[in-house]
Scaffold this motif. Structure first.
Motif: not given
Length: 741
Positions: A288-294, A351-354, A388-391, A400-402
């Motif tokens: 559920k957190t994969a599509d959000r950048a941090y 975060m969304t943008t830098e 974010a981690n999306v295809d 998986k390997n954070i």
């Protein structure tokens, strides 16, 4: 170590304590099954004993019946009918041919073997009773659950006598005794007994079957003991289950308490780094957190120790608690933070943008600065971003390997670049820092092999007397000629060595090689001048430093007056008492001691007051740019005059133009080290310089400028390579080189 501890605490906190519940249920079920088996075996044993006695009576009745039939004695039939016993005889096919009762045998039957009988016994269940079952097709057993339900329906005949026939004197009848009735004994009563009817078969030789009723008796006292035993076992089982449940919940509470203590910070009372690392990684690995950048932040309270010194440690810790609370007030539920240690906080932000991230971090920084009204506090914040981690279709893909620890280290590396300033600042980890880290790792991997392989080269930069243009000394500088990395100037590796402590190995290496060169030249008849060798401030933690230097030089056999020990001004900020002791012992051993970069710090005059130095080196910043600043000339002139008053010789670094040389000669400066006279050069060129001297300084300068091309690849790296500690004078040369470019 931390990861191992986290794995252990995770295993502890996630222990499947709830498995205890089904285990308890399983345990109760097993106990009940065991009780069930025990009850069955008990009832079966009682039934076997009870039937054994009655079968013997039926068997005697059958013998008595067969005896009367064979002897034609009609009285026997009368006696049998008069006996209070149920019996009948069948023709072998189920048809009754004689008897005093009808056939009430059910289809439930089994063949059992009595222990004291030779032939097996066939037992039938009575149609009025269905509490029996056949086990393994052979033995007849009590279905005790039905038995307990039906027990109250069983006829309790307190006053009715059931006759157990004793025909032990049948043999007497065969001898002509006709008074058989007196020989039959009726001796069995059913008082205080509960019983269930069954039928037992006694086969005759001609195929007929004598069937008599037998009874499964249970004595009231036996039944009571069995009931009490069952109740006691059941009560004990209940207490055991309750104990196990309480124990399980207590264990769970203890596990939670231990996990809470493990994840609690001692100072702030909140979450610590262990919690942040453990829970944060799990959080980022969720789909559920994969599509959000941090973004992960390292927030450092600048000069926290100074704050504690000015106020108190208690005040410092209270302020850290306020900062922790302030962070919690400005983060949402999908973000987390923790006190990392000392004066650092780790923060995980969405975060969304830098640009949006930097704006938010700046606002957060302002709020943290306002946490201590009336007191000036500053923060350095390093940031590393986790995308974010999306295809390609925008579908979420789990991280998986954070590695949260690596990301935080990146943030720390970015924050460390702000360490030169005391003002608040923000730095984002980028590719430049990645390259710097990779380069640092590469250098560290090769540093020991470089020493063993003699890859480090000693360069010498001559020092001249400006009044006579005669060679008066030199400084030993280092270069790295690496087979795999190429030719490296000191700015590429010295700061790394100072950071990881390998600089002490380099100091020993340089001292030994300079001593060997000086000894070689002395043996060849050269007119030697002292050569200064840099010693890093890291060495001054060793109380026997003077003895180490002495032993290295003595091992080579070089006279001590040809070796000068050069210290950077930053070394004087350490333990002055220990430093003074080391300087005096070096001087006692015959070594001259000099201070490098005089004027680059803020405590130089105070250092001169305390330190018994032999040589004072004026920092190259005094001579950078156009030398027409009257204030600068006054400072240099007074510094030279001060050194002479303290009986110290002076060396001016970074001198490049004739006007500077003339001014310094007029002021009585003893030596000049700079590109005006000579650049750093390999040992073989320095040999020639010792032999031929210098002819035309201006021509020499032009020749040296032509050779500057060898440093073009390192311009960016060396521009900021000056170090506060362990500077070997090369930094000034490189700065001037870059300036001219």
């Amino acid at each position: 170590m931390v990861r191992k501890s986290e794995k252990k605490i995770k295993k502890l906190s996630r222990s499947r304590w709830w498995i205890t519940l089904p285990l308890i249920v399983l345990f109760v079920w097993v106990v009940f099954e065991l009780m069930n088996a025990a009850m069955k075996e008990t009832l079966d044993t009682l039934m076997e004993k009870s039937l054994q006695t009655d079968y013997q009576a039926v068997s005697r009745l059958a013998d008595f019946y067969l005896y009367g039939e064979e002897n034609g004695d009609e009285k026997i039939a009368g006696y049998l009918n008069a006996v209070d016993a149920d019996w009948f005889v069948t023709d072998g096919e189920g048809n009754i041919i004689d008897g005093n009762r009808e056939n009430t045998c059910s289809d439930v039957k089994a063949t059992i073997t009595q222990t004291d009988l030779v032939t097996p016994v066939v037992i039938h269940e009575d149609t009025e009773n269905d509490v029996l079952y056949v086990k393994n097709g052979k033995s007849l057993h009590i279905h005790y659950k039905k038995f307990w339900k039906r027990l109250e329906k069983v006829v309790y005949e307190e006053d009715k006598d059931h006759v157990d026939v004793d025909i032990s004197h049948v043999s007497d009848a065969e001898n002509g005794d006709s008074d058989l009735q007196e020989k039959i004994e009726f001796n069995l009563t059913l008082k205080d007994n509960m019983y269930l009817p069954l039928w037992a078969e006694v086969p005759f030789p001609d195929g007929r079957i004598f069937v008599g009723k037998v009874y499964f008796r249970i004595n009231t006292s036996d039944l009571m003991l069995l009931a009490i035993f069952t109740i006691v076992i059941f009560v004990l089982l209940i207490f055991l289950v309750i104990f196990l449940l309480i124990r399980s919940f207590h264990l769970r509470r203890k596990q939670k308490k231990m996990a809470t203590l493990y994840y609690t910070d001692d100072i702030t009372g909140g979450r610590n780094w262990k919690y942040f690392h453990s829970v944060g990684e799990e959080f980022l690995q969720k789909r559920k957190t994969a599509d959000r950048a941090y973004a992960i932040l390292d927030i450092d309270f600048v000069k926290y120790r100074n704050y504690c010194i000015c106020h108190s440690v208690e005040d410092g810790e209270k302020l850290l608690q306020k900062l922790y609370t302030k962070l919690g007030q400005n983060l949402n539920k999908r973000e987390m933070f923790a006190h990392y240690g000392s004066a650092n906080f780790a923060v995980l932000l969405e975060m969304t943008t830098e640009e949006e991230l930097v704006k938010r971090v700046r606002n957060l920084m302002v709020k943290l600065e306002n946490a201590a009204p009336g007191r000036q506090v500053r923060f350095h914040i390093g940031i590393d971003m986790i995308p974010a981690n999306v295809d390609e279709n925008g579908k979420k893909k789990r991280r998986k390997n954070i590695d949260l620890e690596k990301a935080y280290n990146n943030a720390c590396a970015a924050r460390a670049t702000l360490s030169e300033t005391d003002e608040s600042g923000i730095q984002i980890f980028d590719e430049h820092l990645v390259k710097a880290q990779k380069w640092e790792m590469l250098v560290q991997e090769r540093q020991y092999r470089a020493v063993e392989g003699e890859e480090f080269m000693v360069y010498y930069q001559p020092k001249y007397d400006p009044r006579t243009n005669r060679l008066s000394g030199a400084e030993a500088l280092i270069r790295w000629q690496s087979p795999s990395l190429g030719f490296l100037p000191p700015g590429k590796f010295i700061p790394i060595f100072e950071k990881n402590g390998f600089i002490t190995e380099i100091d020993h290496y340089m001292l030994r090689h300079v001593a060997e060169d000086q000894k070689k030249w002395l043996d060849q008849g050269f007119s030697l001048v002292p050569v200064s060798v840099n010693v890093s401030r890291a060495h001054f933690a060793e109380s026997d430093l003077a003895e180490q230097i002495r032993d290295i030089v003595d091992e080579v056999g070089t006279p001590h007056e040809y070796i000068e020990i050069e210290l950077t001004e930053s070394a004087f900020f350490d333990d002055k008492k220990a430093l003074v002791t080391i300087i005096k012992r070096l001087q006692e051993y015959g070594f001259a001691v000099s201070m490098d970069d005089f004027g680059s710090g803020y405590s130089s005059l105070n250092s001169l007051k305390d330190m018994p130095l032999d040589v004072l080196k004026l920092d190259a910043d005094f001579f950078r740019g156009e030398f027409d600043d009257t204030r600068g000339e006054i400072v240099v002139a007074e510094a030279i005059k001060l050194a002479k008053s303290l009986h110290m010789r002076t060396v001016a670094e970074g001198v490049e133009v004739r006007e500077q040389v003339d001014f310094l000669a007029k002021q009585g400066c003893d030596m000049i080290q700079g590109y005006y006279y000579a650049k750093p050069m390999p040992a073989n060129e320095y040999e020639i310089r010792m032999q031929t001297g210098i002819k035309d300084p201006e021509a020499e300068k032009r020749a040296e400028e032509a050779e500057e091309a060898e440093f073009e690849d390192y311009e960016e790296d060396t521009a900021g390579a000056d170090s506060e500690e362990g500077s070997d004078g090369e930094s000034a040369v490189l700065r001037n080189l870059l300036k001219r470019k």
